[in-house]
Design a protein around this motif. Sequence first.
Motif, PDB file in Angstrom:
ATOM      1  N   VAL A   1      41.412  48.416  47.989  1.00 16.73           N
ATOM      2  CA  VAL A   1      40.809  49.229  46.933  1.00 16.73           C
ATOM      3  C   VAL A   1      39.682  48.412  46.313  1.00 16.73           C
ATOM      4  N   VAL A   2      38.489  48.999  46.280  1.00 15.36           N
ATOM      5  CA  VAL A   2      37.320  48.347  45.673  1.00 15.36           C
ATOM      6  C   VAL A   2      37.139  48.958  44.288  1.00 15.36           C
ATOM      7  N   ASP A   3      37.368  48.154  43.256  1.00 18.34           N
ATOM      8  CA  ASP A   3      37.242  48.650  41.888  1.00 18.34           C
ATOM      9  C   ASP A   3      35.822  48.375  41.397  1.00 18.34           C
TER      10      ASP A   3
ATOM     11  N   CYS B   1      32.281  37.456  46.760  1.00 15.04           N
ATOM     12  CA  CYS B   1      33.110  38.041  47.827  1.00 15.04           C
ATOM     13  C   CYS B   1      32.439  37.851  49.182  1.00 15.04           C
ATOM     14  N   ILE B   2      31.135  38.108  49.220  1.00 18.36           N
ATOM     15  CA  ILE B   2      30.390  37.997  50.482  1.00 18.36           C
ATOM     16  C   ILE B   2      30.398  36.553  50.984  1.00 18.36           C
TER      17      ILE B   2
ATOM     18  N   SER C   1      37.428  37.683  44.505  1.00 16.18           N
ATOM     19  CA  SER C   1      36.879  38.810  43.731  1.00 16.18           C
ATOM     20  C   SER C   1      37.320  38.857  42.271  1.00 16.18           C
ATOM     21  N   LYS C   2      38.260  38.026  41.883  1.00 19.38           N
ATOM     22  CA  LYS C   2      38.793  38.021  40.511  1.00 19.38           C
ATOM     23  C   LYS C   2      39.312  39.404  40.104  1.00 19.38           C
ATOM     24  N   GLY C   3      40.019  40.055  41.019  1.00 20.87           N
ATOM     25  CA  GLY C   3      40.666  41.325  40.689  1.00 20.87           C
ATOM     26  C   GLY C   3      39.848  42.562  40.984  1.00 20.87           C
ATOM     27  N   ALA C   4      38.614  42.395  41.480  1.00 14.90           N
ATOM     28  CA  ALA C   4      37.788  43.567  41.781  1.00 14.90           C
ATOM     29  C   ALA C   4      38.190  44.208  43.114  1.00 14.90           C
ATOM     30  N   LEU C   5      38.786  43.420  43.992  1.00 17.18           N
ATOM     31  CA  LEU C   5      39.278  43.947  45.269  1.00 17.18           C
ATOM     32  C   LEU C   5      40.795  43.813  45.280  1.00 17.18           C
ATOM     33  N   LEU C   6      41.465  44.910  45.578  1.00 12.27           N
ATOM     34  CA  LEU C   6      42.932  44.889  45.674  1.00 12.27           C
ATOM     35  C   LEU C   6      43.299  45.111  47.125  1.00 12.27           C
TER      36      LEU C   6
END
Length: 264
Positions: free
Chosen positions: A53-55, A68-69, A222-227
């Motif tokens: 999941v991409v928030d 992330c990249i 991602s520090k929580g941006a990607l689950l």
Amino acid sequence: MSIDRREFLKLAGISTVLGFGGVSAVTGLRRTLEASDVMPNPEALVAKKWGMVVDMSKFKTEEDYQRCIDACKHVHNVPSIDNPKKEIKWIWEEHYENAFPGNEAPYLSEKIKELPFLVLCNHCTNPPCVRVCPTKATFKRESDGIVMMDMHRCIGCRFCMAACPYGARSFNWEDPRPFIKKEQGNYPNPEFPTRTKGVVEKCTFCYERLAKGLKPACVEASKGALLFGDLEDPNSEVRQVLGSRYSFRRRPELGTQPNVYYIF
Ligand code: SF4
Ligand code: SF4
């Protein structure tokens, strides 16, 4: 089982002559990279169907994307090639109109239009790339749904690239090794194989890290941006989030059933 490249190319040629119906001729030869082969570790992370999941609400600055990249590039020795015709992309930024073509509402907010979306292979449940590969170099793991890429079996025909409607695959037009960035230390990463000219590559949901009990590198950075988690487990974080917030996927009308979801 291992075979040398010449022998394999011969088989691939037979397979191609037979047409796509002939691919079963080589099926039995590919056993490496299956989860059962690479996950003897009891610490390994397992799932029935991995998904992400991409928030988008958590991507505030360019650095949020770049972290992330860069994490993915670093652990997988992804080269940095500036030429857009030759660049290698595992996870990258894409504007809304390219990431979600056909969804452009006439009065779409400028914010959405300008916002880069982080995109990667969707590890589709129904992947067209897998269906067209004459050598089974790309295949879907039965155990957890990851769409894998065995670079040693790739003969560079690029059928998979033509079949993927998301541009999630890249072809090495030249030797990628000189383009692996050295600035970020420990390059190339000795724990992940570098590739050669003439093969296709893409995101593999960090199968090698899952086997060690680690989440994907981009998720960790991602520090929580990607689950990341098991879409088949109703108690997983990804399922909880998808059950409580509006989500969307890239080009669902194509029937590929992407396993990467976006939320705002
Ligand atoms: S996004 Fe493209 S490369 Fe990835 S599984 Fe789907 S069709 Fe294949
Ligand atoms: S899951 Fe792993 S391979 Fe895929 S984009 Fe993230 S870091 Fe790269």
